[in-house]
Design an enzyme around this catalytic site. Structure first.
Site, PDB file in Angstrom:
ATOM      1  N   GLU A 224      -6.936  -8.448  -1.043  1.00 41.96           N
ATOM      2  CA  GLU A 224      -5.670  -9.129  -1.345  1.00 41.96           C
ATOM      3  C   GLU A 224      -5.487  -9.403  -2.838  1.00 41.96           C
ATOM      4  O   GLU A 224      -4.355  -9.582  -3.290  1.00 41.96           O
ATOM      5  CB  GLU A 224      -5.574 -10.426  -0.517  1.00 41.96           C
ATOM      6  CG  GLU A 224      -5.398 -10.116   0.971  1.00 41.96           C
ATOM      7  CD  GLU A 224      -5.473 -11.323   1.884  1.00 41.96           C
ATOM      8  OE1 GLU A 224      -4.812 -11.310   2.933  1.00 41.96           O
ATOM      9  OE2 GLU A 224      -6.210 -12.285   1.569  1.00 41.96           O
TER      10      GLU A 224
ATOM     11  N   ASP B 203      -0.116  -6.695  11.274  1.00 42.03           N
ATOM     12  CA  ASP B 203      -0.305  -6.496  12.729  1.00 42.03           C
ATOM     13  C   ASP B 203       0.626  -7.440  13.482  1.00 42.03           C
ATOM     14  O   ASP B 203       1.303  -8.268  12.871  1.00 42.03           O
ATOM     15  CB  ASP B 203      -1.766  -6.785  13.115  1.00 42.03           C
ATOM     16  CG  ASP B 203      -2.176  -8.201  12.757  1.00 42.03           C
ATOM     17  OD1 ASP B 203      -2.688  -8.411  11.645  1.00 42.03           O
ATOM     18  OD2 ASP B 203      -1.943  -9.118  13.565  1.00 42.03           O
TER      19      ASP B 203
END
Ligand code: ADE
Length: 232
Positions: free
Chosen positions: A14, A198
């Site tokens: 990230e 997701d």
């Protein structure tokens, strides 16, 4: 005096695109973690990934503020979608955040609430407004919504729907609300951005593995555009 800005994520993936973009930075080891400092167009940045979950992310946010002197905090990362409107790669900015696994309902309290706390922590409206300007300049769609946080990777439709209906949440992840609690207490404006990896369903772990890197990049690029605007 110009602000010192903290940019944090939870996982190496990230913040990697941010460190890559900066090119050179100083690494400081503190409190069992690595913090990266850089000067970016005249503004001091402190960057770190916390490790996953509410405790590590609270520690990192507090350290960035109390030890490194950050006056604003931007979080970049990935999330599971609750809302049908959010698909893999889409961006969501938190308007407010709640801890979905904080539960003293046995005493008659609402989920996410403890005495002297509040179910939701509101994010900084100025940075959300800035984000909307960035989105329109980039020609990207940015959704605003509620983010629910817990120490749990949700890969279960039933749990996801419970979180969605209990907290009116649009996305879920594992760090936003704890960072929000810290920033709110220390009066540091914060911004939590997530790109969807997701749908928090039975396929979530596979989808997460497949899209972590591309979605993290999507979020990181947006956050750097935000920093460009703040620095301007
Ligand atoms: N971050 C990204 N996807 C997630 C999920 N399904 N549960 C918790 N955190 C997530």
């Amino acid at each position: 005096m110009k602000n010192k800005i903290a940019i944090m994520g939870a996982m190496p993936e990230e913040i990697a695109p941010i460190l890559q973009r900066l090119g050179s930075y100083t690494t400081i080891e503190y409190a069992n973690n690595k913090y990266y400092e850089a000067n970016y167009n005249g503004v001091d940045l402190v960057i770190a990934y916390s490790k996953i979950g509410k405790v590590f992310s609270a520690l990192t946010a507090a350290t960035m503020i109390e030890h490194f002197g950050a006056q604003k905090l931007l979080f970049s990362g990935v999330a599971g979608a609750i809302s049908d409107q959010l698909k893999v790669g889409d961006l969501i900015v938190a308007t407010k955040l709640a801890q979905h696994d904080l539960d003293i309902s046995a005493f008659g309290h609402p989920y996410g609430y403890v005495p002297e706390g509040s179910v939701y922590v509101q994010a900084d409206t100025t940075m959300i407004q800035l984000a909307n300007e960035v989105a329109s300049e980039m020609g990207k769609t940015l959704q605003e919504g509620v983010i629910a946080t817990g120490d749990q990777f949700v890969a279960n439709e039933e749990r996801k729907n419970w979180i969605g209906s209990t907290f009116a949440a649009d996305a879920l992840e594992m760090e936003g609300a704890s960072v929000a609690v810290v920033c709110d207490a220390l009066k540091v404006p914060f911004f939590i951005l997530r790109a969807i990896s997701d749908a928090a369903d039975m396929d979530a772990s596979f989808s997460f593995d497949e899209f972590l890197e591309t979605s993290a990049l999507e979020s990181a690029e947006f956050v750097m555009k935000m920093v460009d605007k703040i620095v301007d």
